[in-house]
Scaffold this motif. Structure first.
Motif, short mmCIF file in Angstrom:
data_model
loop_
_atom_site.label_atom_id
_atom_site.label_comp_id
_atom_site.label_asym_id
_atom_site.label_seq_id
_atom_site.Cartn_x
_atom_site.Cartn_y
_atom_site.Cartn_z
N MET A 248 0.17 -12.02 -30.93
CA MET A 248 -0.13 -13.22 -29.81
C MET A 248 1.31 -13.41 -29.07
O MET A 248 1.51 -13.26 -27.74
CB MET A 248 -0.35 -14.44 -30.33
N ALA A 249 2.46 -13.38 -29.79
CA ALA A 249 3.78 -13.23 -29.18
C ALA A 249 4.12 -12.30 -28.31
O ALA A 249 4.55 -12.24 -27.18
CB ALA A 249 4.88 -13.51 -30.33
N LEU A 250 3.72 -10.78 -28.89
CA LEU A 250 4.06 -9.64 -28.10
C LEU A 250 3.16 -9.56 -26.85
O LEU A 250 3.58 -9.07 -25.86
CB LEU A 250 4.17 -8.58 -29.10
N GLY A 251 1.99 -9.89 -27.01
CA GLY A 251 0.83 -9.93 -25.97
C GLY A 251 1.38 -10.86 -24.94
O GLY A 251 1.11 -10.68 -23.68
N ALA A 252 1.90 -11.89 -25.27
CA ALA A 252 2.33 -13.02 -24.18
C ALA A 252 3.59 -12.30 -23.56
O ALA A 252 3.81 -12.70 -22.24
CB ALA A 252 2.70 -14.16 -24.90
N GLY A 253 4.30 -11.57 -24.05
CA GLY A 253 5.62 -11.12 -23.36
C GLY A 253 5.16 -10.00 -22.58
O GLY A 253 5.44 -9.78 -21.18
N ALA A 254 4.03 -9.33 -22.64
CA ALA A 254 3.43 -8.28 -21.88
C ALA A 254 2.83 -8.84 -20.63
O ALA A 254 2.82 -8.56 -19.54
CB ALA A 254 2.52 -7.38 -22.59
N LEU A 255 2.11 -9.94 -21.11
CA LEU A 255 1.42 -10.80 -20.06
C LEU A 255 2.24 -11.30 -19.03
O LEU A 255 1.82 -11.42 -17.74
CB LEU A 255 0.41 -11.83 -20.51
N ALA A 256 3.18 -11.77 -19.42
CA ALA A 256 4.29 -12.38 -18.40
C ALA A 256 4.79 -11.46 -17.41
O ALA A 256 5.06 -11.84 -16.19
CB ALA A 256 5.39 -12.92 -19.27
N PHE A 257 4.72 -10.26 -17.71
CA PHE A 257 5.11 -9.23 -16.72
C PHE A 257 3.83 -8.61 -15.91
O PHE A 257 4.28 -8.23 -14.95
CB PHE A 257 6.13 -8.16 -17.31
N ALA A 258 3.06 -8.50 -16.67
CA ALA A 258 1.71 -7.85 -16.14
C ALA A 258 0.95 -8.76 -15.15
O ALA A 258 0.49 -8.08 -14.14
CB ALA A 258 0.62 -7.41 -17.20
N ALA A 259 0.75 -9.97 -15.26
CA ALA A 259 0.36 -10.78 -14.45
C ALA A 259 1.10 -10.73 -12.83
O ALA A 259 0.32 -10.54 -11.89
CB ALA A 259 0.31 -12.38 -14.85
N PRO A 260 2.26 -10.89 -12.74
CA PRO A 260 2.97 -10.87 -11.49
C PRO A 260 2.62 -9.36 -10.51
O PRO A 260 2.60 -9.40 -9.57
CB PRO A 260 4.33 -11.15 -11.47
N LEU A 261 2.31 -8.24 -11.62
CA LEU A 261 2.34 -6.99 -11.18
C LEU A 261 1.00 -6.87 -10.55
O LEU A 261 0.69 -6.15 -9.42
CB LEU A 261 2.43 -6.14 -12.22
N LEU A 262 -0.11 -7.70 -11.33
CA LEU A 262 -1.48 -7.04 -11.05
C LEU A 262 -1.92 -8.35 -9.74
O LEU A 262 -2.65 -8.08 -8.88
CB LEU A 262 -2.29 -7.57 -12.17
#
Length: 388
Positions: free
Chosen positions: A271-285
């Motif tokens: 969950m922690a690593l997924g949160a890190g990825a989501l934090a950058f993926a959301a502004p990109l998408l």
């Protein structure tokens, strides 16, 4: 005692970050060449990394309270030297010593783990680390606001006084802890390489946090530049308020520690690593929407990223502290020094990407860090080793 240690680690580690938003005024006041202004931050980080390698391991060899107080004395004197510096050389030397002395925070954390019961160690470490993370997150906005009101010297004077008071409180409240080791200092340092080679849990957890702290440093190094730019046009006060919003991510620390105590380290890590990825993926998408929507998205991304970093950090510390009290300080020094190298890489890469590829390039580079961590995490399911 746990809350005292949490407050102490936050106050101590904040000293590493007070100068970051003040590079401009400090450079002008001390006559530092603009091209060398980055040394103000770099030398503090170098001092801290060296302290992690050469001072923190002493927690396995000498009485812990005395070690903490000596490091705090060095920090307080260095902060005063920085406050009254009138030359670049003096300020840079003080910045290096501030970093060196601030490793007292990383003597306090394993000390807290030593004092706690095994079944609640993760929760204890999580609470103490939430204080440390709050110190990291609050240092920059507090430094900016104090400088706006009183000038850049004031934050160093205030922190020097606070560090001195903290040393007196810890001297009164902390119990003594004399490690059982009788080895020499040279043998102690030599054993660290052996620990790194023979402790797969340490290597795995350090790799995860190397990536996550790299993403954290990359984001917080560059997001003020984006917020001050034409897209948002925020003032320094506005940027400080944005940074304050990210502090909410620290709530993940005790939650992650509690889950680790319950044997849920693997799912918490995912969950922690997924949160890190989501934090950058959301502004990109999600690039559509007006000013308010985009700013709100960045605020949410900052909170999610900070939650992921803090949760992963505490889960990792819970795992390595379970390996034995006799090597706890050395393991902590190795763990912290490795992931702070990731932070240094993230800061360096973030500045370069923003200058050459803009905010979009920063987001792509930031996403690469948690993506790499997730790739390493996937090997937990193919390796015969239990990665805690």
């Amino acid at each position: 005692m746990v809350w005292l240690m949490a407050i102490a680690t936050g106050l101590i580690v904040a000293n590493l970050y007070f100068a970051q938003p003040l590079v401009g005024p400090i450079s002008q006041a001390t006559g530092l060449n603009p091209g060398a202004a980055g040394l103000i931050v770099t030398l503090t980080q170098i001092g801290y990394c060296l302290g992690l390698i050469f001072i923190v391991p002493l927690g396995d060899l000498v009485e812990n309270r005395k070690l903490i107080l000596c490091a705090l004395a060095l920090t307080a004197l260095s902060l005063l030297a920085a406050a009254f510096s009138n030359s670049a050389a003096l300020f840079l030397a003080a910045a290096f010593c501030i970093g060196l002395g601030s490793v007292a925070a990383q003597v306090v954390v394993p000390f807290a783990a030593h004092l706690s019961k095994p079944e609640t160690r993760g929760q204890t470490v999580g609470t103490v680390m939430s204080g440390l993370l709050l110190g990291i997150m609050l240092a920059r906005p507090v430094s900016s606001l104090v400088t706006d009101a009183l000038g850049w010297h004031a934050i160093f004077v205030i922190s020097a006084i606070g560090t001195g008071v903290l040393a007196l409180v810890l001297r009164s409240k902390l119990p003594q802890r004399v490690p059982a080791h009788a080895m020499s200092y040279g043998a102690l340092l030599g054993s660290m390489w052996h620990l790194l080679k023979t402790t797969p849990v340490l290597r795995r957890r350090a790799a995860y946090q190397f990536c996550m702290f790299g993403a954290f440093s990359l984001f917080w190094t560059t997001v003020p530049l984006e917020l001050a730019g034409p897209a948002f046009g925020l003032s320094q006060t506005g940027i400080a308020l944005f940074a304050l919003a990210g502090v909410a991510g620290a709530i993940a620390s005790p939650i992650a520690g509690r889950r680790a105590d319950q044997g849920k380290s693997r799912s918490t890590t995912a969950m922690a690593l997924g949160a890190g990825a989501l934090a950058f993926a959301a502004p990109l998408l999600f690039t559509s929407g007006g000013y308010t929507a985009q700013l709100a998205l960045l605020v949410c991304a900052s909170i999610v990223l900070d939650m992921g970093v803090s949760a992963n950090l505490v889960t990792g510390q819970r795992a390595i502290y379970a390996l034995g009290a006799e090597v706890r300080s050395r393991l902590n020094g190795l763990y912290m020094s490795i992931f702070f190298m990731g932070g240094a890489l993230g800061s360096l890469l973030g500045g370069w990407m923003f200058a050459h590829h803009g905010w979009h390039g920063v987001l792509l580079a930031g996403l690469a860090f948690p993506a790499a961590a997730l790739a390493v995490y996937a090997t937990e399911f193919t390796s015969s080793r239990n990665a805690a």
